[in-house]
Enzyme design. Structure first.
Site, PDB file in Angstrom:
ATOM      1  N   PRO A   8       0.847  -1.198   0.000  1.00  0.00           N
ATOM      2  CA  PRO A   8       0.000   0.000   0.000  1.00  0.00           C
ATOM      3  C   PRO A   8       0.889   1.257   0.000  1.00  0.00           C
ATOM      4  CG  PRO A   8      -0.147  -1.129   2.128  1.00  0.00           C
ATOM      5  CD  PRO A   8       0.771  -1.930   1.268  1.00  0.00           C
ATOM      6  N   GLU A   9       0.525   2.187  -0.851  1.00  0.00           N
ATOM      7  CA  GLU A   9       1.260   3.450  -0.928  1.00  0.00           C
ATOM      8  C   GLU A   9       0.301   4.581  -0.565  1.00  0.00           C
ATOM      9  OE1 GLU A   9       3.598   3.725  -4.553  1.00  0.00           O
ATOM     10  OE2 GLU A   9       3.802   1.550  -4.630  1.00  0.00           O
TER      11      GLU A   9
ATOM     12  N   LYS B 250       3.934   6.116   4.627  1.00  0.00           N
ATOM     13  CA  LYS B 250       3.300   4.808   4.509  1.00  0.00           C
ATOM     14  C   LYS B 250       2.863   4.256   5.869  1.00  0.00           C
ATOM     15  CE  LYS B 250       6.129   3.964   0.508  1.00  0.00           C
ATOM     16  NZ  LYS B 250       7.391   3.285   0.176  1.00  0.00           N
TER      17      LYS B 250
ATOM     18  N   ARG C  58      10.144  -5.863  -7.150  1.00  0.00           N
ATOM     19  CA  ARG C  58      10.943  -4.716  -7.569  1.00  0.00           C
ATOM     20  C   ARG C  58      10.834  -4.455  -9.067  1.00  0.00           C
ATOM     21  NH1 ARG C  58      11.092  -1.527  -3.804  1.00  0.00           N
ATOM     22  NH2 ARG C  58      12.317  -0.310  -5.277  1.00  0.00           N
TER      23      ARG C  58
END
Ligand SMILES: [Zn+2]
Length: 277
Positions: free
Chosen positions: A2-3, A62, A260
């Site tokens: 989650p951002e 965050k 990534r």
């Protein structure tokens, strides 16, 4: 992970549904619960929350922070990292796998914390200064001026995507929204910060703010009160490998693997040394 956009909408839902409620019971579910819970207040994690009234729900970077109406003050700082999620559920609703914390609220709902890989952390604390990774955070994307953004960029010399995801530069941006912001700014993710012209830095700044503001609205519409979901179908490039770029139609490129990955459009985001290809 989650951002900022997801966490901001979760905060709004908690503000509506959890603030003002009393925690009638708190349960750390073994074996994961005791692993993700950090009692920095030495207050006894479950016992301290039991009976406490939730006074506010905030977001910083965050982190989500619940404050309780207790004396002395008590905070629960939630850093979900890559795999943590929150859920609002009815008390009788089947528990999802990997649920580690359950707060029973006095309206019959439960606020639950889930985490597939136990990467996130729940800090019970009297002061946010004591929370790892919290006090060194840079400003929020919506609070920083263009001038300060330029100033803060200066010490970083690496690839611009990596810089954007550094919490000490700007808080709240992770792997997914860094891809989206760079696409909106038409900047190649592996351009070095030192190669960016002044007008490109301004484009990046504007793209950061517009991309995140748009995303908050879209997430709000799609998530509603299902805060355990992570709606991302609307993204332009992230996780869209091979699909046509919404701007020029070129298939979206992929570099990297697993958590990534980097997605970008090699036509509208030209330049940069493409590592791993
Ligand atoms: Zn394109």
């Amino acid at each position: 992970m989650p951002e900022l956009p997801e966490l901001e909408v979760i905060r709004e839902v908690l503000q509506r549904r959890a603030v003002g409620r009393t925690v009638i019971d708190a349960t750390l579910v073994p074996p994961g619960g005791p692993i993700v819970a950090r009692d920095l207040a030495n207050a006894g994690f479950e016992g301290a929350l039991k009976g406490a009234v939730i006074a506010s729900a905030a977001r910083r970077g965050k982190f989500l922070v619940l404050a309780f109406q207790t004396e002395p003050s008590l905070l629960l700082a939630i850093n979900p990292k890559l795999t943590g999620r929150l859920q609002l559920a009815g008390a009788g609703e089947k528990r999802m796998a990997k649920t580690h914390l359950i707060l029973d609220l006095d309206d019959g709902r439960q606020l639950r914390y889930l985490d597939q890989k136990l990467m996130g952390q729940l800090y019970l604390t009297r002061s946010l200064e004591a929370v790892p990774e919290y006090s060194g955070m840079g400003p929020e994307p919506f609070d920083v001026s263009l001038e300060s953004f330029r100033e803060r960029l200066r010490p970083f010399r690496g690839e611009i995507k990596g810089v954007l995801t550094r919490g000490e530069f700007i808080a709240g941006i992770g792997n997914a929204y860094a891809d989206e912001i760079l696409w909106a700014a038409r900047l190649h993710p592996y351009r070095k910060r030192t190669q960016l012209r002044a007008d490109e830095v301004e484009r990046l700044y504007e793209a950061m703010r517009s991309t995140l503001a748009d995303a908050v609205e879209k997430v709000r519409g799609e998530m509603q009160e299902n805060i355990h979901l992570k709606p991302r179908d609307f993204l332009a490039v992230h996780m869209k490998t091979g699909e046509p770029c919404p701007r020029c139609g070129t298939p979206i490129s992929l570099v990297g693997a697993n958590q990534r990955i980097t997605n970008f459009c090699r036509s509208c985001q030209p330049g940069g040394l493409i590592k791993g290809m």
